[in-house]
Scaffold this motif. Structure first.
Motif, mmCIF file in Angstrom:
data_model
loop_
_atom_site.group_PDB
_atom_site.id
_atom_site.type_symbol
_atom_site.label_atom_id
_atom_site.label_comp_id
_atom_site.label_asym_id
_atom_site.label_seq_id
_atom_site.Cartn_x
_atom_site.Cartn_y
_atom_site.Cartn_z
ATOM 1 N N ALA A 1 34.189 38.053 35.863
ATOM 2 C CA ALA A 1 33.177 37.036 36.174
ATOM 3 C C ALA A 1 31.898 37.276 35.377
ATOM 4 N N SER A 2 31.505 38.537 35.244
ATOM 5 C CA SER A 2 30.289 38.853 34.480
ATOM 6 C C SER A 2 30.469 38.510 33.011
ATOM 7 N N ILE B 1 37.521 41.810 39.144
ATOM 8 C CA ILE B 1 37.027 40.435 39.287
ATOM 9 C C ILE B 1 35.560 40.342 38.874
ATOM 10 N N CYS B 2 34.753 41.349 39.282
ATOM 11 C CA CYS B 2 33.327 41.363 38.920
ATOM 12 C C CYS B 2 33.143 41.462 37.411
#
Length: 497
Positions: free
Chosen positions: A28-29, A24-25
């Protein structure tokens, strides 16, 4: 092959429990980075700063602040990276490298600029280099830990009894760990079974308090650990057919300076474990009601005191108790609370606890197991609280005494001493039998035995002397248990002679 396995093991440590969060990180990044790139924010920021160049002082101050923040961030990152072990920073370094590499690959498909591609690949290369450095630090940490484990002479009592200590280094003390364990070497299954049977047989129409009585060092905590493990196993084996036991522990009354903090934490734990649909504000209101009724302090506000008369406070507490009991009954839960070492607490804390168990925490489907030394507890009531010790019998519905079979304890202690002394003094290992018998006959519990091993055995063995080591050990033991006798025999007599 082993190198690859080490890398996989290291990556599993980093992402084993947070792999979905990592994905997810990264996504999102990538999304944020694409927005920044598409809107050309860096160029706009530079143009905006250049537009204020005629305001020299604000521009200079802004640049100084930005540079200071960057230096502080870089110093922090460098400090964290150079530490021996830090999973969080390693995870974020991997995420940065993955984001840079992924965005470089995506940008190359859409003819990204040369400078942009170079910057992304530099970030990726830097991340790889840092990760290699961090992996080396991880390997060194593991090697150092394994080296410490090999060189340590701290053993578990069970290992000494069953396996011996032939691999121990005789040049350093052989020590026995005094941590709480989850096994029983002293054949106390009848005590464990009795406690479990009473928990299972306790009626659900009211709370039930069981006293686990034994001297300090008699093994009460060990029995509690075994019972907690079996209650959890009972939940797994029986599924949803039988009552589910919710074990609540880590309530050590003697660790708290005041009784209110202890009782509020226990009350909050009961609220959460019951499943009562109380939000944070409702829980705090419930705690305020308990605090006002129990401690009569000024924790609550003047407005709350005006709104809640003693009668209304009592009614509100009964409503909260009914909510807890209803949720426990609907979910088929039974709360089992273990409160250890209450005989070490301040007398006023003990008194408030017993008051709460009889008047406030008397909930249905709730079982309390109190662990204590009966003599110390009676002393607290008679001397510290000026209350008749018979009051204890009113609160505690059942008492289970922790007795240690003397024959089994003698066997365990004797065999452990023989195994340790055979490492210290192989030549005379069969000449300590009488001394071992003497020591064992005076040992009251396992904790005392551990202290004797850790304090007495090594000192006479380290002397490289012609004196007979069994005699040296006898002298050292007399010094430990009867220092007055030791002083009279070896100091006073010498002066007289």
């Amino acid at each position: 092959m082993s190198y690859c396995m080490d890398w996989l093991r290291y990556l599993n440590i980093l992402f084993g429990h947070k792999k979905y969060l990592t994905i997810i990180c990264v996504i999102a990044s990538l999304f944020v980075l694409s927005l920044v790139d598409e809107s050309d924010m860096p160029s706009r920021l530079m143009q905006w700063l250049c537009g204020y160049t005629h305001y020299k002082l604000p521009f200079i101050l802004g640049c100084v602040c930005i540079i200071s923040v960057l230096i502080a961030v870089i110093r922090y990152v460098v400090k964290v990276i150079t530490t021996s072990y830090s999973h969080t920073i390693d995870r974020w370094i991997c995420i940065c490298g993955l984001v840079a590499l992924s965005y470089a690959a995506i940008s190359s498909l859409f003819s990204g600029s040369c400078w942009e591609m170079c910057g992304l690949f530099i970030i990726t290369l830097l991340s790889i280099c840092i990760m290699i450095y961090r992996y080396r630090a991880y390997q060194n940490c593991i090697l150092q830990r394994n080296s410490n484990l090999i060189n340590t002479n701290i053993y578990d009592l069970k290992d000494i009894y069953e396996k011996g200590v032939e691999d121990a280094n005789p040049d350093i003390p052989i020590l026995i760990s005094d941590e709480a364990v989850g096994y029983d070497l002293l054949e106390r299954e009848f005590i464990i079974s009795t406690l479990l049977n009473e928990i299972h047989a306790s009626r659900s129409e009211r709370s039930f308090v069981i006293g686990l009585e034994g001297e300090w060092g008699s093994g009460k905590t060990t029995i509690v650990n075994i019972v907690k493990e079996r209650l959890n196993k009972h939940n797994t084996d029986n599924g949803g057919n039988a009552s589910r036991y919710v074990v609540l522990s880590d309530f050590n009354l003697w660790l708290y300076n005041d009784n209110e903090t202890f009782l509020l934490e226990m009350f909050d734990a009961i609220l959460k474990a019951s499943g009562a649909a109380y939000n944070f504000i409702q829980r705090k209101k419930a705690e305020m009601v308990l605090s006002e009724l129990l401690a009569h302090n000024n924790m609550t506000s003047v407005i709350n005191t005006l709104l809640f008369t003693p009668k209304k406070l009592g009614n509100r507490l009964q409503e909260i108790k009914r909510d807890i009991e209803q949720y426990l009954e609907c979910s088929n839960k039974v709360l089992v609370l273990f409160i250890d070492d209450i005989d070490r607490a301040l007398p006023e804390n003990v008194g408030v606890l017993f008051k709460a168990l009889s008047l406030i925490l008397d909930l249905k489907r709730t079982i309390y197991i109190l662990s204590y030394d009966p003599r110390q507890l009676q002393h607290i009531f008679s001397i510290g609280l000026q209350i008749d010790p018979k009051y204890i019998e009113k609160i505690i519905h059942s008492r289970i005494k922790v007795d240690v079979p003397s024959a089994k304890m003698a066997d365990v202690c004797s065999k452990c001493l023989q195994n340790i002394l055979s490492v210290y003094d192989k030549e005379n290992k069969n000449k300590y039998d009488k001394l071992i018998s003497c020591i064992i006959s005076n040992v009251k519990n396992i904790r005392e035995f551990k202290r004797i091993v850790n304090s007495v055995l090594y000192a006479p063995m380290e002397y490289n002397t012609h004196l007979y080591k069994p005699d040296l050990l006898s002298i050292e033991y007399i010094k430990y248990v009867k220092y007055d006798l030791y002083n009279f025999l070896f100091h006073t007599n010498r002066k007289i002679n």
